[in-house]
Design an enzyme around this catalytic site. Structure first.
Site, mmCIF file in Angstrom:
data_model
loop_
_atom_site.group_PDB
_atom_site.id
_atom_site.type_symbol
_atom_site.label_atom_id
_atom_site.label_comp_id
_atom_site.label_asym_id
_atom_site.label_seq_id
_atom_site.Cartn_x
_atom_site.Cartn_y
_atom_site.Cartn_z
ATOM 1 N N ASP A 59 0.867 -1.178 0.000
ATOM 2 C CA ASP A 59 0.000 0.000 0.000
ATOM 3 C C ASP A 59 0.906 1.230 0.000
ATOM 4 O OD1 ASP A 59 -1.771 2.041 0.385
ATOM 5 O OD2 ASP A 59 -2.567 1.301 2.300
ATOM 6 N N ASN A 86 3.221 4.798 -11.728
ATOM 7 C CA ASN A 86 1.901 4.734 -12.348
ATOM 8 C C ASN A 86 0.768 4.684 -11.333
ATOM 9 O OD1 ASN A 86 -0.162 3.891 -14.530
ATOM 10 N ND2 ASN A 86 -0.192 2.151 -13.114
ATOM 11 N N TYR A 151 -6.849 15.388 -6.442
ATOM 12 C CA TYR A 151 -6.190 14.547 -7.444
ATOM 13 C C TYR A 151 -5.403 15.424 -8.416
ATOM 14 C CZ TYR A 151 -5.685 11.855 -11.758
ATOM 15 O OH TYR A 151 -5.165 11.275 -12.891
ATOM 16 N N ALA A 153 -4.299 18.449 -7.961
ATOM 17 C CA ALA A 153 -3.169 19.059 -7.250
ATOM 18 C C ALA A 153 -1.994 18.094 -7.168
ATOM 19 C CB ALA A 153 -3.601 19.486 -5.849
ATOM 20 N N LYS A 155 -1.239 15.655 -9.259
ATOM 21 C CA LYS A 155 -0.630 15.453 -10.575
ATOM 22 C C LYS A 155 0.116 16.703 -11.043
ATOM 23 C CE LYS A 155 -1.834 11.180 -11.361
ATOM 24 N NZ LYS A 155 -0.828 10.102 -11.537
#
Length: 254
Positions: A59, A86, A151, A153, A155
């Site tokens: 995790d 990824n 999300y 932010a 990336k």
């Protein structure tokens, strides 16, 4: 050659990239959490075809996991010379709806984990080796919307780290990014829904796992390319016409 470590490798784009790398002769470590069983099955298939592969459970939101994953890959398959960041979570929030849980989940997995993975990768890379880091981004880094705030932010910050690491780790390591648009249907939709969205893109199409794998291969093989982000989005980030009914089409489509 060393080995390749692909995170989020048990399904969808991560699985496609792990398969492509194995087909090219890379020993591949497939890191996965929810899709660990699928990663194990793929590792067995690669080994059965004469390749070398290892599935690693972890995790990445746990800050001890990234260094362990790199270490296990190195111990089993040799020095990690290719890291593909990824793995990601994609949790919808906005400035009005976000809470600590949604912010932490997106930021920890999508940004902090790649930071820690890249640190561990750079520390184990032999001094004589050339390394490569590929960060999977999103066309949203150039095309923000009110949805998926944390999300996006994560990336956008990872895009900045792509350029930062390219400077810090040169000349031993090249760091680049791939920013896809729609490559596969959403988990709760189908090809028809994806076609409906991509019809409004400037090129009338999105991308595909195959195109992403070809771009991955290009970035691995291009010795002068670092600090670059290649957008594979059919022009989505440039502006596009939403389907009839407006935006968003539904709670799980973006």
């Amino acid at each position: 050659m060393g080995c390749a470590l692909v995170t989020g490798a048990g399904r969808r784009l991560g699985l496609a990239m792990a398969r492509a790398l194995a087909a090219d002769g890379w020993p591949v470590a497939l890191a996965a959490r929810k899709s660990f069983a699928e990663a194990c099955a793929e590792a067995r298939d690669i080994t059965g075809r004469g390749g070398r592969a290892l599935a690693i459970r972890g995790d990445l939101a746990d800050r001890q996991t990234p260094a362990r994953v790199v270490r296990e890959a190195m111990e089993a398959l040799g020095p990690v010379t290719l890291l593909v960041n990824n793995a990601a979570v994609f949790i919808d929030d906005s400035v009005r709806t976000a809470g600590p849980d949604t912010i932490d989940a997106n930021i920890h997995t999508n940004l902090v984990a790649p930071m820690l993975l890249t640190r561990a990768f750079s520390r184990q890379l032999p001094s004589s080796a050339q390394g490569c880091v590929i960060n999977l981004l999103d066309q949203r880094v150039s095309n923000p919307t009110p949805r998926y705030m944390s999300y996006t932010a994560s990336k956008v910050a990872l895009e900045a780290m792509t350029r930062t690491w390219a400077l810090e780790l040169a000349p031993a390591v090249r760091v680049n990014g791939i920013a896809p648009g729609m490559a596969l249907p959403d988990h709760r939709s189908d090809d028809a829904a994806m076609d409906r969205w991509t019809a409004g893109f400037p090129l009338g199409r999105g991308t595909s796992p195959e195109e992403i794998c070809d771009t991955l291969r290009f970035l691995i093989q291009a010795p002068s390319v670092t600090g670059q982000v290649i957008h594979l989005d059919g022009g989505q980030r440039l502006g596009w016409q939403h389907p009839a009914g407006g935006y968003p089409l539904g709670p799980d489509v973006a």
